[in-house]
Each structure stands twice: as C-alpha cells, then as structure tokens.
Design a protein around this motif. Structure first.
Motif, PDB file in Angstrom:
ATOM      1  N   ILE A  61     -23.317 -10.855   3.529  1.00 13.66           N
ATOM      2  CA  ILE A  61     -23.501 -11.415   2.188  1.00 13.66           C
ATOM      3  C   ILE A  61     -23.723 -10.294   1.182  1.00 13.66           C
ATOM      4  O   ILE A  61     -23.202 -10.325   0.058  1.00 13.66           O
ATOM      5  CB  ILE A  61     -24.684 -12.404   2.172  1.00 13.66           C
ATOM      6  N   LEU A  62     -24.516  -9.288   1.574  1.00  9.56           N
ATOM      7  CA  LEU A  62     -24.759  -8.162   0.668  1.00  9.56           C
ATOM      8  C   LEU A  62     -23.467  -7.413   0.387  1.00  9.56           C
ATOM      9  O   LEU A  62     -23.194  -7.011  -0.753  1.00  9.56           O
ATOM     10  CB  LEU A  62     -25.799  -7.216   1.267  1.00  9.56           C
ATOM     11  N   ALA A  63     -22.645  -7.228   1.433  1.00 13.01           N
ATOM     12  CA  ALA A  63     -21.353  -6.575   1.222  1.00 13.01           C
ATOM     13  C   ALA A  63     -20.475  -7.422   0.314  1.00 13.01           C
ATOM     14  O   ALA A  63     -19.754  -6.896  -0.552  1.00 13.01           O
ATOM     15  CB  ALA A  63     -20.664  -6.339   2.565  1.00 13.01           C
ATOM     16  N   GLY A  64     -20.528  -8.745   0.506  1.00 14.95           N
ATOM     17  CA  GLY A  64     -19.761  -9.631  -0.359  1.00 14.95           C
ATOM     18  C   GLY A  64     -20.201  -9.531  -1.803  1.00 14.95           C
ATOM     19  O   GLY A  64     -19.372  -9.551  -2.720  1.00 14.95           O
ATOM     20  N   GLY A  65     -21.516  -9.400  -2.021  1.00 12.90           N
ATOM     21  CA  GLY A  65     -22.016  -9.228  -3.378  1.00 12.90           C
ATOM     22  C   GLY A  65     -21.533  -7.939  -4.011  1.00 12.90           C
ATOM     23  O   GLY A  65     -21.149  -7.900  -5.186  1.00 12.90           O
ATOM     24  N   VAL A  66     -21.548  -6.858  -3.233  1.00 13.60           N
ATOM     25  CA  VAL A  66     -21.065  -5.566  -3.741  1.00 13.60           C
ATOM     26  C   VAL A  66     -19.577  -5.650  -4.068  1.00 13.60           C
ATOM     27  O   VAL A  66     -19.130  -5.217  -5.139  1.00 13.60           O
ATOM     28  CB  VAL A  66     -21.335  -4.444  -2.713  1.00 13.60           C
ATOM     29  N   LEU A  67     -18.794  -6.229  -3.160  1.00  9.97           N
ATOM     30  CA  LEU A  67     -17.355  -6.359  -3.401  1.00  9.97           C
ATOM     31  C   LEU A  67     -17.074  -7.212  -4.629  1.00  9.97           C
ATOM     32  O   LEU A  67     -16.185  -6.910  -5.432  1.00  9.97           O
ATOM     33  CB  LEU A  67     -16.670  -6.970  -2.175  1.00  9.97           C
ATOM     34  N   GLY A  68     -17.858  -8.297  -4.780  1.00  9.47           N
ATOM     35  CA  GLY A  68     -17.654  -9.186  -5.912  1.00  9.47           C
ATOM     36  C   GLY A  68     -17.990  -8.563  -7.240  1.00  9.47           C
ATOM     37  O   GLY A  68     -17.469  -8.989  -8.285  1.00  9.47           O
ATOM     38  N   ILE A 118     -18.382 -13.199   3.054  1.00  9.79           N
ATOM     39  CA  ILE A 118     -17.789 -12.391   1.991  1.00  9.79           C
ATOM     40  C   ILE A 118     -17.489 -13.271   0.778  1.00  9.79           C
ATOM     41  O   ILE A 118     -17.652 -12.873  -0.375  1.00  9.79           O
ATOM     42  CB  ILE A 118     -16.491 -11.717   2.495  1.00  9.79           C
ATOM     43  N   PHE A 119     -17.069 -14.486   1.065  1.00 15.90           N
ATOM     44  CA  PHE A 119     -16.672 -15.438   0.023  1.00 15.90           C
ATOM     45  C   PHE A 119     -17.870 -15.947  -0.776  1.00 15.90           C
ATOM     46  O   PHE A 119     -17.818 -16.089  -2.005  1.00 15.90           O
ATOM     47  CB  PHE A 119     -15.950 -16.609   0.702  1.00 15.90           C
ATOM     48  N   MET A 120     -18.973 -16.231  -0.084  1.00 14.81           N
ATOM     49  CA  MET A 120     -20.075 -17.018  -0.622  1.00 14.81           C
ATOM     50  C   MET A 120     -20.678 -16.475  -1.921  1.00 14.81           C
ATOM     51  O   MET A 120     -20.779 -17.205  -2.916  1.00 14.81           O
ATOM     52  CB  MET A 120     -21.164 -17.159   0.444  1.00 14.81           C
ATOM     53  N   PRO A 121     -21.143 -15.225  -1.982  1.00 22.66           N
ATOM     54  CA  PRO A 121     -21.818 -14.779  -3.210  1.00 22.66           C
ATOM     55  C   PRO A 121     -20.872 -14.632  -4.395  1.00 22.66           C
ATOM     56  O   PRO A 121     -21.284 -14.780  -5.548  1.00 22.66           O
ATOM     57  CB  PRO A 121     -22.416 -13.423  -2.822  1.00 22.66           C
ATOM     58  N   ASN A 341     -27.019 -12.727  -6.518  1.00 20.19           N
ATOM     59  CA  ASN A 341     -26.843 -13.962  -5.758  1.00 20.19           C
ATOM     60  C   ASN A 341     -26.840 -13.687  -4.260  1.00 20.19           C
ATOM     61  O   ASN A 341     -27.367 -14.473  -3.466  1.00 20.19           O
ATOM     62  CB  ASN A 341     -25.550 -14.650  -6.175  1.00 20.19           C
ATOM     63  N   SER A 342     -26.274 -12.552  -3.857  1.00 21.96           N
ATOM     64  CA  SER A 342     -26.256 -12.228  -2.422  1.00 21.96           C
ATOM     65  C   SER A 342     -27.659 -12.011  -1.879  1.00 21.96           C
ATOM     66  O   SER A 342     -27.969 -12.423  -0.763  1.00 21.96           O
ATOM     67  CB  SER A 342     -25.383 -10.999  -2.169  1.00 21.96           C
ATOM     68  N   TRP A 343     -28.540 -11.370  -2.661  1.00 23.21           N
ATOM     69  CA  TRP A 343     -29.932 -11.200  -2.229  1.00 23.21           C
ATOM     70  C   TRP A 343     -30.633 -12.549  -2.111  1.00 23.21           C
ATOM     71  O   TRP A 343     -31.445 -12.756  -1.198  1.00 23.21           O
ATOM     72  CB  TRP A 343     -30.694 -10.304  -3.200  1.00 23.21           C
ATOM     73  N   SER A 344     -30.327 -13.468  -3.017  1.00 19.90           N
ATOM     74  CA  SER A 344     -31.037 -14.748  -3.022  1.00 19.90           C
ATOM     75  C   SER A 344     -30.625 -15.659  -1.862  1.00 19.90           C
ATOM     76  O   SER A 344     -31.418 -16.503  -1.435  1.00 19.90           O
ATOM     77  CB  SER A 344     -30.819 -15.476  -4.362  1.00 19.90           C
ATOM     78  N   ILE A 345     -29.405 -15.500  -1.353  1.00 17.22           N
ATOM     79  CA  ILE A 345     -28.982 -16.359  -0.247  1.00 17.22           C
ATOM     80  C   ILE A 345     -28.999 -15.645   1.104  1.00 17.22           C
ATOM     81  O   ILE A 345     -28.809 -16.283   2.148  1.00 17.22           O
ATOM     82  CB  ILE A 345     -27.584 -16.952  -0.503  1.00 17.22           C
ATOM     83  N   LEU A 346     -29.270 -14.337   1.089  1.00 15.54           N
ATOM     84  CA  LEU A 346     -29.284 -13.581   2.347  1.00 15.54           C
ATOM     85  C   LEU A 346     -30.274 -14.134   3.370  1.00 15.54           C
ATOM     86  O   LEU A 346     -29.908 -14.341   4.533  1.00 15.54           O
ATOM     87  CB  LEU A 346     -29.577 -12.104   2.066  1.00 15.54           C
TER      88      LEU A 346
END
Length: 411
Positions: A61-68, A118-121, A341-346
């Motif tokens: 999720i954190l990687a997804g947040g960074v990518l996003g 990866i999609f979620m955040p 958002n990735s931190w909040s749902i991690l």
C-alpha cells in the motif's frame, strides 16, 4: 454539480464506467475463490491460508501511495488492473483443473493482492486530479454509487454463475472485467504533479508527517482496521462456511453479499446530501455497523436477517468512505493524497492476514458462529478506543486554541 452533469463529464465518465466494471469483477473474484476451493475439497484452514496470502502484500500500500503521487495516477491504476487480469486467468485455470496445490493458489493470491494494494490508495486520490474542490464531495459519492452498483451486480450474478457454470467461469469473467477497466482508465487525462520529485523515502516521510499531524485520521484508521478485518473474515471464511454448514448455497450467499452492495448504493446516495458537522465522529460510529451481520451468524439466524445486517453494513461503510475521502481531499495537498491515504489504510490491510489466519482455525475448532461473535467483540472494543482517541484529540486542539488566545490577549 448534479449527478447527471458528472455522468456526462468527459473528465470523470471513464473513471465511473471503470469502477462499475471493476467492482463487479471484485464480486466475481470473491465468490469464485472461496466456493471454488470449497468445491475442490480444500479445508477451512487451507482457504484461510490462501485468503491470508491475498492480504499479505498489504505493505505494498505504501508503494502504491508513492507510485500514485510520483506518476500519472490513471497509468498506475491501469497497470494494476492488467496485472490482475493475468493473475485471474491463472486462478481460473487452477480452479478448472481442480488438482492445483494450495501452494500455487497461495502464490496466485499473493499476485492478486499485489495488484489490489497498488490500486487501492491511488483510486481514492484520483478524483482530486479530475475535478476542482467544490465538485469533489459529489464526485466521491458518485464513485461510491458506481462501485456499489458494480458490486451489487457482481455479487448477485457471481452466485448464479458459480452455481450454474462453476467457479472457474466466474474467475475468467473477473479477468475480463479487469482488462476492460484498464482500457477505460487509460482514457482519463490526469496531470503529473511534480516533474522532478524527490526520492521515494522522502515521499514516504512527507506523507507520514502529514498523517501524524491529524489525530482524527488516527481514530478513523483504528476503526477502519477493525472494519476491514471484520469484513474480510466474514466474506472469505465465516460467511461461506456458515452457509455451507447450514445447507445454504453459493447463490444465497451471492444474494446476501449483493444486499451489502445495495446498502452501499443507498449510503452513497445519502452521502451526497448529508454533510455532518463532525464527520470524523460520525464515521467512527458508523463503522461499528460493519460488524452488523456477524451477531446474526453467531446466533445462527436466518438468511434474511444476515442480508439485513449486510445492508446496514453497506450503508455505514459507504457514508463513512465519502466523509473520510472528502475531508482528506480538503485537508491534504493534492500532490501527497495517495501517500497519506496509504498510511491511513496500511494497518487495516497489514493486519487482515493475521485476522484471517486466526479465524480459519478458530472456525474449524469452534464453528463459524463462535468465530463471528469473537470478531464482533473486537469491533466493539476498537470503537471505544477510536472514540477515546477522537475525544483526546479534540481536547488537545481546544487547549492549543486556548493557549493561542491567551498569548494574543497578553500581547
């Protein structure tokens, strides 16, 4: 901006269509995996292990947040959907063969979870790219409505497909829906926020500082974590095994799942017009209803009462999501939205595998009814803790304001 305006707005119409189709695919995948493994003779422990593997990539999720935040968000979303397409084609083939080892299904579940996390955040941040601030609340609610419609259709249809054509057919349909969603997402026009971004570690640190600065996010994160664990254990293990134990079919479970999606649609419609004075408090209280179907299962209640609990759960989670995402978009700079958002749902998705691994053996030993009551208790405890966090945060905020007022008076 009205719903009709948003539906005809070329900036967001492909996103709405993609969310309908992809959400329907989620329903097909959910029903196909559990009932397909059950039909092929896998135990509750094996099902819980595969479900846990699907949730293990939560740290991504954190990687997804960074990518996003570093790349164009529609490209990130489309790539995740294409990865899911390939994975679900392989899952369908394994379920069709019927002799695939649990280890192979675990690997495929890991790939499926990777695409999802990866999609979620990023999907929760993309509305801020497409529309100005005053239109985002209505757009977030409409995205929730389209997701609910997709889930409603997907869950209801998946139960019928699994019963009539088998779980492999549902898995293959899930793959097709992911592919169509990817094509639609690539039609979006999304800006790149920074041409020369700092490194990923700097991005993570910046988004963490913003997350840590808002106590209301801590409370919602805690309650969201318990809601996700309750939802995951209900959908992946407790619900299907309860239905199987009591002689109820995949079609019945699909209809019950569709009731949650119908509730989510009703909740998203309600959220368009309702802007409570204390959205964080409302969100925390509403998420208590995420566990609504579990006490009914614990009491071995009829399917109609389980469906009613699912409906209430869907309403609560949909309203909470719109309130949460809209406040996040108002509070956090758009260029760091996916990261925060990735931190909040991690925590929710990082702990979901633990919950699944624990609930599987508990269900085997004590039965799905007792497992449902244990999960219900955990949601009640988390609600009390989240409310305490909100109270402490509000008290600290008042003290800071009073201190600032005293300083201004003294000067």
């Amino acid at each position: 901006m009205t719903t009709l305006d948003l539906l005809s707005n070329r900036a967001v119409a492909p996103l709405l269509a993609a969310r309908v189709i992809s959400s329907a695919g989620v329903g097909f995948g959910q029903v196909a995996f559990v009932w397909g493994m059950r039909a092929n003779g896998y135990s509750a422990g094996a099902i819980s292990l595969v479900a846990a593997c699907k949730a293990v990539p939560a740290l991504l999720i954190l990687a997804g947040g960074v990518l996003g935040d570093r790349f164009r968000r529609h490209h990130v979303l489309a790539a995740a959907e294409l990865g899911a397409t390939v994975t679900w084609l392989a899952i369908g083939a394994c379920l069709l063969d019927g002799r695939a080892p649990a280890a192979l299904l675990c690997v495929l579940a890991l790939f499926s979870g990777t695409a999802y996390f990866i999609f979620m955040p990023t999907v929760r941040a993309i509305v801020a790219d497409l529309l100005p601030g005053e239109q985002r609340h209505a757009a977030n609610a409409l995205v929730g409505q389209t997701e609910a419609v997709g889930a409603l259709v997907g869950l209801a249809a998946a139960g019928v497909v699994v019963s009539e054509l088998g779980a492999p057919s549902a898995a293959f349909l899930k793959a097709v829906m992911c592919a169509v969603s990817a094509v639609l997402l690539l039609r979006l026009s999304v800006p790149r926020h920074r041409t020369r971004p700092p490194g990923p570690i700097s991005d993570l640190a910046a988004s963490w500082r913003l997350f840590a600065a808002h106590p209301w996010l801590w409370a919602i994160t805690l309650q969201f974590t318990s809601a996700v664990i309750a939802t995951a254990t209900l959908a992946e293990i407790i619900g299907p095994l309860f239905m199987s134990e009591h002689g109820r079919t995949a079609t019945t479970w699909g209809v019950i799942g569709a009731c949650e999606a119908f509730g989510a649609l009703a909740g998203a419609v309600l959220a368009v017009r309702w802007t409570p004075r204390h959205p964080a408090l409302v969100a925390v209280v509403l998420l208590l209803l995420a566990a609504a179907p579990l006490p009914v299962i614990g009491a071995a209640g009829p399917s109609v009462l389980i469906a009613a609990g699912m409906f209430a759960s869907g309403v609560a989670k949909a309203v909470c999501l719109v309130l949460w995402i809209t406040r996040l978009q108002k509070t956090i700079p758009v260029e760091t939205l996916a990261g925060v958002n990735s931190w909040s749902i991690l925590p929710a998705y990082a702990l979901a595998p633990v919950g699944l691994l624990l609930v599987g053996p508990l269900t085997e030993v004590k039965g799905p009814g007792n497992a449902a009551l244990v999960v219900t208790l955990s949601v009640l405890v988390s609600t009390m803790a989240a409310l305490a966090l909100l109270l402490l945060g509000a008290r600290a905020s008042r003290r800071r304001k009073e201190g600032t007022a005293e300083l201004l008076t003294a000067s």
